[in-house]
Design a protein around this motif. Structure first.
Motif, mmCIF file in Angstrom:
data_model
loop_
_atom_site.group_PDB
_atom_site.id
_atom_site.type_symbol
_atom_site.label_atom_id
_atom_site.label_comp_id
_atom_site.label_asym_id
_atom_site.label_seq_id
_atom_site.Cartn_x
_atom_site.Cartn_y
_atom_site.Cartn_z
ATOM 1 N N SER A 24 3.770 -1.485 4.376
ATOM 2 C CA SER A 24 4.325 -0.653 5.439
ATOM 3 C C SER A 24 3.480 0.594 5.636
ATOM 4 N N GLU A 25 3.648 1.200 6.812
ATOM 5 C CA GLU A 25 3.006 2.460 7.147
ATOM 6 C C GLU A 25 4.096 3.369 7.696
ATOM 7 N N LEU A 26 3.720 4.488 8.308
ATOM 8 C CA LEU A 26 4.722 5.316 8.970
ATOM 9 C C LEU A 26 5.433 4.514 10.039
ATOM 10 N N VAL A 27 4.647 3.665 10.747
ATOM 11 C CA VAL A 27 5.230 2.639 11.611
ATOM 12 C C VAL A 27 5.095 1.341 10.859
ATOM 13 N N GLY A 73 11.761 12.716 -0.058
ATOM 14 C CA GLY A 73 10.684 11.953 -0.702
ATOM 15 C C GLY A 73 10.394 10.639 -0.018
ATOM 16 N N LYS A 74 10.619 10.578 1.308
ATOM 17 C CA LYS A 74 10.514 9.306 2.020
ATOM 18 C C LYS A 74 9.094 8.747 2.024
ATOM 19 N N ASN A 75 8.094 9.607 1.835
ATOM 20 C CA ASN A 75 6.719 9.115 1.873
ATOM 21 C C ASN A 75 6.124 8.888 0.491
ATOM 22 N N SER A 76 6.920 9.071 -0.553
ATOM 23 C CA SER A 76 6.400 8.798 -1.891
ATOM 24 C C SER A 76 6.194 7.308 -2.065
ATOM 25 N N SER A 78 6.713 5.263 -4.497
ATOM 26 C CA SER A 78 7.795 4.502 -5.121
ATOM 27 C C SER A 78 8.918 4.203 -4.144
ATOM 28 N N LEU A 79 9.242 5.182 -3.291
ATOM 29 C CA LEU A 79 10.303 4.951 -2.307
ATOM 30 C C LEU A 79 9.858 3.985 -1.216
ATOM 31 N N VAL A 80 8.575 4.077 -0.817
ATOM 32 C CA VAL A 80 8.047 3.153 0.189
ATOM 33 C C VAL A 80 8.120 1.719 -0.313
ATOM 34 N N GLU A 81 7.734 1.513 -1.582
ATOM 35 C CA GLU A 81 7.774 0.164 -2.144
ATOM 36 C C GLU A 81 9.204 -0.350 -2.261
ATOM 37 N N LYS A 82 10.128 0.542 -2.613
ATOM 38 C CA LYS A 82 11.532 0.124 -2.706
ATOM 39 C C LYS A 82 12.070 -0.247 -1.331
#
Length: 537
Positions: A24-27, A73-76, A78-82
């Motif tokens: 994923s990316e920002l979009v 922390g939306k761009n961290s 670990s959160l992105v992977e979750k």
């Protein structure tokens, strides 16, 4: 990214749908696959939210199924992977909840209408439900892609209900009704991957037998070996174009030939054993097979006896063969092939009027001298060096347009007038290199003709065997009309050559008995030509 396995070239049974997020990316970008095929879609989390709201309202799914959006922390990493994992689980549950027909809103979210069989056919059916009658009434060309035709072909082979979704607008019957009545069809593939996918659209097989009334078909960037059912249009098809698609004429005109050892066209007298009699293309008058990889004009042309216009340009033809079977052929384009010889061409092109031979390897034009019905001839971009070659076409009685640009002879001084002189009395009727002949050029042509006649007579007189009786025939020699009346004898001057002049009314014939190279002779000839024409010797 979400990966979904739904679409495959071999469909013995409906595959189980699955999805997984791979990045994923920002979009968020989602890659949808079918095993070997994949395509990419991009969505924000807000798009997921909108999708979820619609499915909750329309299909009553659990409104807590969509994972919440994290703000802190939306761009961290670990959160992105979750979030990727959570969205993957979400899509898997959605697809498992609808194992039969995918809800319309979910299908559009994953671009099924572009890349997946059921989605493609549903979208096409709905389009034709709304606009089909208008398209047929307008009589315009209907454009469709190989991927759409492949999807329809596969859908028909599955033997499922024509309206599995329950939405009457997406009934496959709308497609079949439209294709039965369509007259003008265009099928255009894509070079390279289709859209955002890795699907090689030009390699997909499809069946055209669903079209029953075609008058005109254009096909490009498809593999001709994978096109089925085109021969079903033989009774009605008048114009056929297959470009960037074929390696032989047989692939297009007689694909079933590979199944038989010997075959003959319907209506011919059978002289030996044959394993098949194949119907002809009884309505076909125009055939465009340009921009292919065709290396020969094979015997399949026997099946197109009514062809009037044939385009085989931009192929790899080495010889011209088998065209004697095309009695109605009047326009032939063989430009940009690999032709180096035209010997015996008149035996194959008896009624030809327009012939394009540009961009070949021709050095000689001797094979053109008996094409008496020829009107237009394009010979540009060849290897013609000698002006004598033009004599082969100079006597053709109907020739009006000739192009010789970009040949070695086109850089010869006075190239235009020397070419026009080869046409004799018809020089004024010939348009050379798309340029109308001027009066000045015609004057120079007359000079060149006079010089040539003088040389020919001198040559005969210098031959003792031919000289006898020649003088008595001088008065009957062809003559040239000057604009002012010259004297009936040459000017008395020791420095000038002594020509013999024959005066016939206001026509003068010049016969030179010396080499016509002296400056004085050239000056005298210029004086005798009242319209001021000149030439070099």
């Amino acid at each position: 990214m979400a990966t979904l396995r739904t679409f495959g070239p071999e469909r013995e049974a409906e595959p189980a749908k699955e999805a997984r997020v791979v990045g994923s990316e920002l979009v968020d970008t989602y890659t949808v696959t079918d095993g070997s095929h994949e395509w990419t879609v991009k969505h924000r989390y807000s798009d997921f939210h909108d999708l979820h709201e619609k499915l909750v309202a329309e299909r009553k799914i659990d409104k807590n199924l969509l994972p919440p959006k994290k703000i802190i922390g939306k761009n961290s990493r670990s959160l992105v992977e979750k979030r990727e994992k959570d969205l993957e689980v979400y899509l898997q549950k959605l697809l498992a909840a609808f194992p039969g027909v995918t809800p319309r809103v979910l299908a559009h979210f994953l671009h099924f209408h572009f890349y997946e069989i059921n989605g493609i056919t549903a979208a096409l059916a709905e389009e034709l439900f709304e606009k089909g009658e208008q398209l047929l009434g307008a009589g315009e060309v209907f454009a469709i892609g190989p991927l759409q035709l492949y999807a329809v072909t596969e859908q028909l082979q599955q033997g499922k209900p024509t309206c599995a979704s329950g939405d009457a607008k997406t009934d496959l019957g709308h497609i079949l009704d439209f294709t039965c009545r369509l007259k003008y069809l265009k099928v255009s593939g894509t070079e390279g991957p289709f859209g955002t996918s890795n699907i090689q659209e030009q390699l997909l097989p499809f069946d055209l037998s669903i079209f029953k009334s075609l008058h005109q078909v254009e096909i490009s960037h498809c593999d001709a070996k994978h096109i089925r059912g085109l021969v079903a249009s033989k009774p009605t098809l008048a114009t056929l174009s297959v470009r960037f698609s074929a390696t032989s004429m047989k692939e297009v005109l007689v694909p079933e030939a590979s199944e038989f050892d010997e075959w003959e066209p319907e209506g011919t007298a059978l002289e030996g054993p044959v394993t098949a009699v194949i119907p002809t293309w009884q309505a076909l008058t125009t055939l465009d097979l340009s921009h292919n990889s065709i290396s020969e004009i094979d015997e399949s042309v026997k099946l197109i006896p009514k062809i009037e216009f044939l385009d085989l340009s931009h192929n790899g033809l080495l010889v011209v063969d088998n065209l004697q079977h095309l009695y109605n052929l009047v326009h032939l384009d063989l430009s940009y092939n690999k032709l180096s010889s035209l010997e015996g061409l008149h035996t194959k092109l008896g009624n030809i009027k327009t012939l394009n031979l540009a961009g070949n390897l021709l050095e000689s034009l001797s094979g053109l001298h008996k094409l008496y019905s020829l009107v237009n001839l394009d010979l540009r971009d060849n290897r013609i060096e000698q002006m004598e070659e033009v004599r082969s076409i100079g006597s053709l009685p109907c020739l009006e347009h000739v192009s010789l640009l970009n040949n070695p002879l086109s850089i010869i001084p006075d190239y235009r007038t020397k070419v026009l002189a080869q046409f004799g009395e018809r020089a004024s009727e010939v348009c050379l290199d798309d340029t109308v002949t001027t009066e000045k050029e015609l004057d120079t042509v007359e000079v060149l003709k006079a010089i040539q006649k003088a040389k020919e007579v001198k040559s005969k007189l210098s031959n003792p065997e031919k000289r006898g009786g020649e003088d008595s025939r001088l008065s009957a020699a062809p003559c040239i009309r000057p604009s002012s009346s010259p004297p009936t004898v040459a000017p008395a001057s020791a420095s000038l050559p002594q020509p013999i002049l024959s005066n016939q009314g206001n026509r003068v014939c010049i016969l030179l008995l010396v080499e016509p190279h002296s400056p004085a002779w050239a000056s005298w000839l210029g004086w005798g030509w009242g319209r001021g024409a000149s030439t070099s010797f």
